[in-house]
Design a protein around this motif. Structure first.
Motif, PDB file in Angstrom:
ATOM      1  N   CYS A  98      14.710  13.484 -12.659  1.00 46.72           N
ATOM      2  CA  CYS A  98      16.172  13.505 -12.619  1.00 46.72           C
ATOM      3  C   CYS A  98      16.667  12.926 -13.941  1.00 46.72           C
ATOM      4  O   CYS A  98      16.626  11.707 -14.139  1.00 46.72           O
ATOM      5  N   PRO A  99      17.127  13.776 -14.867  1.00 40.10           N
ATOM      6  CA  PRO A  99      17.540  13.290 -16.185  1.00 40.10           C
ATOM      7  C   PRO A  99      18.696  12.294 -16.132  1.00 40.10           C
ATOM      8  O   PRO A  99      18.714  11.320 -16.892  1.00 40.10           O
ATOM      9  N   ARG A 100      19.646  12.537 -15.266  1.00 43.64           N
ATOM     10  CA  ARG A 100      20.825  11.674 -15.214  1.00 43.64           C
ATOM     11  C   ARG A 100      20.469  10.226 -14.881  1.00 43.64           C
ATOM     12  O   ARG A 100      21.051   9.291 -15.418  1.00 43.64           O
ATOM     13  N   LEU A 101      19.497  10.048 -13.988  1.00 40.80           N
ATOM     14  CA  LEU A 101      19.073   8.702 -13.589  1.00 40.80           C
ATOM     15  C   LEU A 101      17.797   8.252 -14.286  1.00 40.80           C
ATOM     16  O   LEU A 101      17.359   7.128 -14.097  1.00 40.80           O
ATOM     17  N   ARG A 102      17.200   9.163 -15.062  1.00 38.73           N
ATOM     18  CA  ARG A 102      15.942   8.869 -15.741  1.00 38.73           C
ATOM     19  C   ARG A 102      14.874   8.454 -14.722  1.00 38.73           C
ATOM     20  O   ARG A 102      14.157   7.481 -14.897  1.00 38.73           O
ATOM     21  N   LEU A 103      14.798   9.244 -13.641  1.00 35.75           N
ATOM     22  CA  LEU A 103      13.912   8.947 -12.515  1.00 35.75           C
ATOM     23  C   LEU A 103      12.809   9.999 -12.409  1.00 35.75           C
ATOM     24  O   LEU A 103      13.091  11.190 -12.320  1.00 35.75           O
ATOM     25  N   VAL A 104      11.572   9.530 -12.387  1.00 31.71           N
ATOM     26  CA  VAL A 104      10.392  10.366 -12.216  1.00 31.71           C
ATOM     27  C   VAL A 104       9.886  10.193 -10.786  1.00 31.71           C
ATOM     28  O   VAL A 104       9.802   9.072 -10.292  1.00 31.71           O
ATOM     29  N   VAL A 105       9.556  11.311 -10.135  1.00 27.18           N
ATOM     30  CA  VAL A 105       8.932  11.270  -8.816  1.00 27.18           C
ATOM     31  C   VAL A 105       7.602  12.005  -8.921  1.00 27.18           C
ATOM     32  O   VAL A 105       7.563  13.170  -9.308  1.00 27.18           O
ATOM     33  N   GLU A 106       6.530  11.304  -8.599  1.00 33.73           N
ATOM     34  CA  GLU A 106       5.187  11.871  -8.647  1.00 33.73           C
ATOM     35  C   GLU A 106       4.622  11.960  -7.244  1.00 33.73           C
ATOM     36  O   GLU A 106       4.723  11.008  -6.463  1.00 33.73           O
TER      37      GLU A 106
END
Length: 129
Positions: free
Chosen positions: A57-65
């Motif tokens: 999620c670019p807006r939150l700079r969140l990576v989900v693996e």
């Protein structure tokens, strides 16, 4: 800063990973795609530096693996930890779930992601940059 997201030379790898997405990733993608978690758009199979992450999620700079069986083979734990540290050192947030989590408790995984999204949003409000 040099370009680190979706480098051109990683394009074919990202395309291949999207077309061969494991079942657990596909299940989670159905929950994340098309701004289904509010106003935030997730992308799948995004390259960050030399790594490709499952969802971002670019807006939150969140990576989900989503960790499948390959993440539990010998040496994988150390590789994943090092990879995660490098990505987090870029200022990105990281959530790691397992295939089993997705299969047995998809809503719980979605709730965990939503909780982290709210935590990031609240932190951004509390500590403006």
């Amino acid at each position: 800063m040099t370009e680190i997201f979706n480098k051109r030379e990683e394009k074919e790898k990202r395309r291949r990973l999207r077309s061969d997405m494991p079942r657990a990733e596909g299940m989670l993608w159905e929950q994340l795609r098309g701004k289904r978690l509010g106003e935030h758009r997730f992308r799948r199979q995004v390259s960050i530096g030399k790594y490709v992450v499952d969802f971002y999620c670019p807006r939150l700079r969140l990576v989900v693996e989503v960790d499948g069986e390959s993440h539990f083979q010998e040496g994988a734990r150390e590789y994943d930890w090092e990879r995660q540290q490098i990505i987090e050192n870029l200022g990105l947030h990281f959530i790691r779930v397992t295939n089993t989590d997705v299969y047995s408790n998809l809503q719980g995984v979605v709730d965990e992601i939503l909780h982290e999204m709210k935590r990031i949003e609240n932190r951004r409000i509390s500590f403006p940059k």
